[in-house]
Write a protein that holds these residues in place. Sequence first.
Motif, PDB file in Angstrom:
ATOM      1  N   VAL A  12      56.315  65.356  52.439  1.00 27.80           N
ATOM      2  CA  VAL A  12      54.900  65.542  52.756  1.00 27.80           C
ATOM      3  C   VAL A  12      54.065  64.978  51.600  1.00 27.80           C
ATOM      4  O   VAL A  12      54.094  65.510  50.484  1.00 27.80           O
ATOM      5  N   LEU A  13      53.325  63.908  51.862  1.00 21.02           N
ATOM      6  CA  LEU A  13      52.497  63.315  50.809  1.00 21.02           C
ATOM      7  C   LEU A  13      51.257  64.158  50.556  1.00 21.02           C
ATOM      8  O   LEU A  13      50.880  64.403  49.414  1.00 21.02           O
ATOM      9  N   PHE A  14      50.617  64.578  51.627  1.00 19.18           N
ATOM     10  CA  PHE A  14      49.471  65.479  51.501  1.00 19.18           C
ATOM     11  C   PHE A  14      49.217  66.117  52.865  1.00 19.18           C
ATOM     12  O   PHE A  14      49.668  65.612  53.897  1.00 19.18           O
ATOM     13  N   GLU A  15      48.506  67.226  52.851  1.00 22.64           N
ATOM     14  CA  GLU A  15      48.181  67.922  54.093  1.00 22.64           C
ATOM     15  C   GLU A  15      46.891  68.703  53.916  1.00 22.64           C
ATOM     16  O   GLU A  15      46.480  69.022  52.795  1.00 22.64           O
ATOM     17  N   ALA A  16      46.238  68.945  55.032  1.00 21.99           N
ATOM     18  CA  ALA A  16      45.004  69.742  55.065  1.00 21.99           C
ATOM     19  C   ALA A  16      43.939  69.220  54.100  1.00 21.99           C
ATOM     20  O   ALA A  16      43.252  70.005  53.437  1.00 21.99           O
ATOM     21  N   LEU A  17      43.788  67.890  54.021  1.00 14.49           N
ATOM     22  CA  LEU A  17      42.727  67.316  53.193  1.00 14.49           C
ATOM     23  C   LEU A  17      41.406  67.375  53.945  1.00 14.49           C
ATOM     24  O   LEU A  17      41.320  66.994  55.116  1.00 14.49           O
ATOM     25  N   ASN A  18      40.366  67.834  53.255  1.00 10.73           N
ATOM     26  CA  ASN A  18      39.025  67.891  53.827  1.00 10.73           C
ATOM     27  C   ASN A  18      38.028  67.431  52.769  1.00 10.73           C
ATOM     28  O   ASN A  18      37.970  68.005  51.682  1.00 10.73           O
ATOM     29  N   PHE A  19      37.275  66.404  53.069  1.00 18.03           N
ATOM     30  CA  PHE A  19      36.238  65.940  52.155  1.00 18.03           C
ATOM     31  C   PHE A  19      35.307  64.992  52.894  1.00 18.03           C
ATOM     32  O   PHE A  19      35.590  64.555  54.021  1.00 18.03           O
ATOM     33  N   SER A  20      34.192  64.681  52.274  1.00 22.82           N
ATOM     34  CA  SER A  20      33.261  63.714  52.846  1.00 22.82           C
ATOM     35  C   SER A  20      32.665  62.869  51.735  1.00 22.82           C
ATOM     36  O   SER A  20      32.594  63.293  50.576  1.00 22.82           O
ATOM     37  N   VAL A  21      32.267  61.656  52.100  1.00 25.56           N
ATOM     38  CA  VAL A  21      31.600  60.742  51.174  1.00 25.56           C
ATOM     39  C   VAL A  21      30.343  60.260  51.882  1.00 25.56           C
ATOM     40  O   VAL A  21      30.416  59.748  53.008  1.00 25.56           O
ATOM     41  N   VAL A  22      29.206  60.427  51.239  1.00 27.57           N
ATOM     42  CA  VAL A  22      27.937  60.063  51.860  1.00 27.57           C
ATOM     43  C   VAL A  22      27.351  58.823  51.174  1.00 27.57           C
ATOM     44  O   VAL A  22      27.879  58.346  50.170  1.00 27.57           O
ATOM     45  N   SER A  23      26.269  58.311  51.734  1.00 29.60           N
ATOM     46  CA  SER A  23      25.595  57.151  51.149  1.00 29.60           C
ATOM     47  C   SER A  23      25.197  57.439  49.712  1.00 29.60           C
ATOM     48  O   SER A  23      24.924  58.581  49.345  1.00 29.60           O
ATOM     49  N   ASN A  24      25.184  56.398  48.894  1.00 29.45           N
ATOM     50  CA  ASN A  24      24.836  56.491  47.475  1.00 29.45           C
ATOM     51  C   ASN A  24      25.828  57.321  46.673  1.00 29.45           C
ATOM     52  O   ASN A  24      25.469  57.953  45.675  1.00 29.45           O
ATOM     53  N   SER A  25      27.103  57.329  47.114  1.00 30.83           N
ATOM     54  CA  SER A  25      28.086  58.119  46.369  1.00 30.83           C
ATOM     55  C   SER A  25      29.448  57.440  46.360  1.00 30.83           C
ATOM     56  O   SER A  25      29.692  56.473  47.094  1.00 30.83           O
ATOM     57  N   ALA A  26      30.333  57.962  45.509  1.00 34.69           N
ATOM     58  CA  ALA A  26      31.668  57.387  45.349  1.00 34.69           C
ATOM     59  C   ALA A  26      32.689  58.490  45.171  1.00 34.69           C
ATOM     60  O   ALA A  26      32.370  59.592  44.715  1.00 34.69           O
ATOM     61  N   MET A  27      33.937  58.184  45.539  1.00 30.39           N
ATOM     62  CA  MET A  27      35.053  59.098  45.316  1.00 30.39           C
ATOM     63  C   MET A  27      36.178  58.364  44.625  1.00 30.39           C
ATOM     64  O   MET A  27      36.571  57.275  45.038  1.00 30.39           O
ATOM     65  N   ARG A  28      36.678  58.954  43.547  1.00 25.26           N
ATOM     66  CA  ARG A  28      37.794  58.416  42.784  1.00 25.26           C
ATOM     67  C   ARG A  28      39.057  59.180  43.181  1.00 25.26           C
ATOM     68  O   ARG A  28      39.103  60.398  43.104  1.00 25.26           O
ATOM     69  N   VAL A  29      40.091  58.458  43.621  1.00 29.38           N
ATOM     70  CA  VAL A  29      41.355  59.077  44.020  1.00 29.38           C
ATOM     71  C   VAL A  29      42.395  58.793  42.946  1.00 29.38           C
ATOM     72  O   VAL A  29      42.669  57.631  42.628  1.00 29.38           O
ATOM     73  N   THR A  30      42.962  59.843  42.376  1.00 32.96           N
ATOM     74  CA  THR A  30      43.971  59.686  41.332  1.00 32.96           C
ATOM     75  C   THR A  30      45.217  60.476  41.708  1.00 32.96           C
ATOM     76  O   THR A  30      45.218  61.268  42.643  1.00 32.96           O
ATOM     77  N   GLY A  31      46.280  60.250  40.945  1.00 37.33           N
ATOM     78  CA  GLY A  31      47.536  60.952  41.201  1.00 37.33           C
ATOM     79  C   GLY A  31      48.699  60.133  40.695  1.00 37.33           C
ATOM     80  O   GLY A  31      48.567  58.947  40.396  1.00 37.33           O
ATOM     81  N   SER A  32      49.831  60.756  40.608  1.00 39.08           N
ATOM     82  CA  SER A  32      51.023  60.074  40.118  1.00 39.08           C
ATOM     83  C   SER A  32      51.516  59.057  41.133  1.00 39.08           C
ATOM     84  O   SER A  32      51.116  59.073  42.309  1.00 39.08           O
ATOM     85  N   ASN A  33      52.402  58.168  40.694  1.00 39.59           N
ATOM     86  CA  ASN A  33      52.994  57.201  41.605  1.00 39.59           C
ATOM     87  C   ASN A  33      53.733  57.926  42.722  1.00 39.59           C
ATOM     88  O   ASN A  33      54.488  58.876  42.467  1.00 39.59           O
ATOM     89  N   GLY A  34      53.513  57.477  43.942  1.00 40.31           N
ATOM     90  CA  GLY A  34      54.170  58.100  45.078  1.00 40.31           C
ATOM     91  C   GLY A  34      53.455  59.310  45.639  1.00 40.31           C
ATOM     92  O   GLY A  34      53.956  59.960  46.563  1.00 40.31           O
ATOM     93  N   SER A  35      52.278  59.619  45.102  1.00 32.52           N
ATOM     94  CA  SER A  35      51.546  60.798  45.564  1.00 32.52           C
ATOM     95  C   SER A  35      50.772  60.550  46.854  1.00 32.52           C
ATOM     96  O   SER A  35      50.266  61.493  47.462  1.00 32.52           O
TER      97      SER A  35
END
Length: 204
Positions: free
Chosen positions: A15-38
């Motif tokens: 299972v790489l990930f589960e139950a992810l909930n988020f939003s990105v709106v105008s004029n904004s950014a999201m940085r995704v980080t994590g170990s290799n294979g995450s």
Amino acid sequence: MLEVKNLGFSRGRNVLFEALNFSVVSNSAMRVTGSNGSGKTTLLRLLAGLSRPDQGMVYWGGESVIKNYSDFVKSINFIGHDDGLKKQLTAAENLRLMLPLLGVSPSNQEVDSALDAAGLEYVKNRPVMHMSAGQKRRVTLTRLDFMSHRALWILDEPFTSLDVAAISSLVEKLKNHIESGGLLVFTTHQSFDVIPQATSLVLD
């Protein structure tokens, strides 16, 4: 707005990930980080509609990305790990071939000027196969100069292989896109906050 609801993805029994909930709106950014294979690259491909989740859904403007992909794809600019360049063509030839497929047809002068601004003036007419990894990455990222009409930029490790000057130039482009009402989702291994205003999503 880009919205993710109860998103999950597995590779076999992993299972790489589960139950992810988020939003990105105008004029904004999201940085995704994590170990290799995450699952960073997998998540970006799901957000871009290039893969389907095992559970949950990705929405753009309140509509399912999968059900409305033909409209959604006109709003996104996805750049992955692969530079997507034809090695036998020059940098200029690659952009002149690629950009019309993305809905823009800049003049030869505009393409040359963008490559010059990226510090590629001395190699832009050289076959890509003879370029360094950093030069190839800059060629690919030059297409951002022509993508202001696409609101959502999804970039997988855009800073890889770039020197300090190229990173600074790219950061400026990304900030301009955000400030102009755009949305940005990107992965990075950089240890510093290249986009300080970005929210963070850590996959582990």
